[in-house]
Scaffold this active site. Structure first.
Site, PDB file in Angstrom:
ATOM      1  N   CYS A 113       0.812  -1.219   0.000  1.00  0.00           N
ATOM      2  CA  CYS A 113       0.000   0.000   0.000  1.00  0.00           C
ATOM      3  C   CYS A 113       0.846   1.271   0.000  1.00  0.00           C
ATOM      4  CB  CYS A 113      -0.934   0.001   1.198  1.00  0.00           C
ATOM      5  SG  CYS A 113      -1.991  -1.467   1.304  1.00  0.00           S
ATOM      6  N   HIS A 253      -3.092   6.866   3.559  1.00  0.00           N
ATOM      7  CA  HIS A 253      -3.548   5.611   2.976  1.00  0.00           C
ATOM      8  C   HIS A 253      -4.905   5.259   3.576  1.00  0.00           C
ATOM      9  CE1 HIS A 253      -3.898   1.614   1.580  1.00  0.00           C
ATOM     10  NE2 HIS A 253      -3.636   1.055   2.740  1.00  0.00           N
ATOM     11  N   ASN A 283     -10.014  -0.321   0.918  1.00  0.00           N
ATOM     12  CA  ASN A 283      -8.564  -0.246   0.771  1.00  0.00           C
ATOM     13  C   ASN A 283      -8.170  -0.693  -0.638  1.00  0.00           C
ATOM     14  OD1 ASN A 283      -5.791  -0.560   0.878  1.00  0.00           O
ATOM     15  ND2 ASN A 283      -5.768  -1.664   2.818  1.00  0.00           N
TER      16      ASN A 283
END
Length: 328
Positions: A113, A253, A283
């Site tokens: 990520c 994030h 996500n």
């Protein structure tokens, strides 16, 4: 040293929307449980014929349009992804061909990520050194393809999508002002796709064990994220010569609303200065931050001269942050 920043941004989201109520029919969970634990209400799922390169291409086209840059002006394409089309060739090479970016070098970057921020850092240094002039950095994921839809602890978290940014020279004093990258490989097994590589090649056994799907120790990743988000933010602020009060927009994030709230609290940031879209998309790993930038710009939340802090964490375990003065 020349100043390097973002010339244009773009994003792409698949049409199919998977709600928490849809997931209630697939796995033992509930809308209330998911929202309370994660803040996520929806996530997008790529169509059967769409691969990671397809999403990356569409996001890249939007970023090039926003930057008013033609594909043949690109010197470099980096695709940050944990769900590439193939182990090889790189997804970036597939995008390079589809764009017609005939002069561009291309490679994939694997930092989970954190991938887009890593890619932005790499591209900015290549441009600053004089090696290249313009780069396209894309974060793109089709995580639904490596999801165990019987594991309620992971399948509720992730979605598909892509975001992209064109990187190049900007006015002096704008663009990247500080970079902090890091890793802690002792946590590698906390977030992993166990099988399919050279450690455990594909076999009937690995398929039966669901070894080709995402495996995550949620408790360990959560503890790591809460700690590292604050630490890397403070380090990069120091490098940029900023105080906490200097931040105009925090773009974290989008993994979990509780992690975002924790990071904002540690940085004494009011939530109206934090970009949040985790409730809409879940996500998207490397796609989260560039997609958030594209959304923030479209919403009028970014103006020239704004101080922007991007912070990511992910598999590896990795972390990455960039402090930049918005140049558009």
């Amino acid at each position: 040293m020349i100043s390097v920043g973002i010339l244009g941004v773009g994003g792409y989201l698949p049409e199919k929307n998977l709600t928490n109520f849809d997931l209630e029919k697939i796995v033992e969970t509930s809308n209330e449980w998911i929202i309370e634990r994660t803040g996520i209400e929806n996530r997008r799922i790529a169509a059967p014929e769409q691969a990671t390169s397809d999403l990356a291409l569409l996001a890249g086209i939007e970023a090039l349009k926003d930057a008013n840059v033609n594909p043949d002006e690109l010197d470099l394409i980096i695709v940050a992804t944990a769900s590439p089309d193939h182990a090889f060739p790189s997804t970036a090479c597939i995008v390079q061909n589809a764009l017609g970016a005939t002069k561009a070098a291309a490679f994939d970057l694997s930092a989970g990520c954190s991938g887009f921020v890593y890619g932005y850092a790499v591209a900015s240094q290549m441009i600053q050194s004089g090696l290249y002039k313009k780069a396209l950095v894309i974060g793109s994921e089709t995580l639904s393809r490596i999801m165990n839809w019987e594991d309620r602890n992971t399948c509720v978290l992730f979605g598909d999508g892509a975001g992209a940014a064109v990187i190049g020279q900007v006015e002096d004093g704008y663009g990247v002002l500080g970079i902090d990258l890091g890793s802690d490989g002792s946590g590698a097994q906390s977030l992993v796709q166990p099988a399919g590589g050279s450690r455990r090649q594909a076999s009937h056994e690995t398929i039966d064990e669901r070894g080709h799907f995402i495996h995550m120790d949620g408790t360990e990743v959560f503890k790591f994220a809460v700690k590292i988000m604050g630490e890397t933010s403070k380090k990069v602020l120091q490098k940029a010569g900023w105080t906490l009060d200097d931040i105009d927009l925090l773009v974290p994030h989008q993994a979990n609303i509780r992690i975002i709230h924790s990071a904002a609290k540690r940085l004494h940031m009011p939530m109206d200065k934090v970009w949040v879209n985790v409730e809409k998309y879940g996500n998207i790993s490397a796609g989260c931050i560039p997609l958030a930038l594209a959304e923030a710009q479209a919403a009028g939340k970014l103006k020239k001269g704004d101080n922007v802090l991007m912070v990511g964490f992910g598999a590896g375990l990795t972390w990455a942050s960039i402090a930049m003065k918005w140049s558009k």
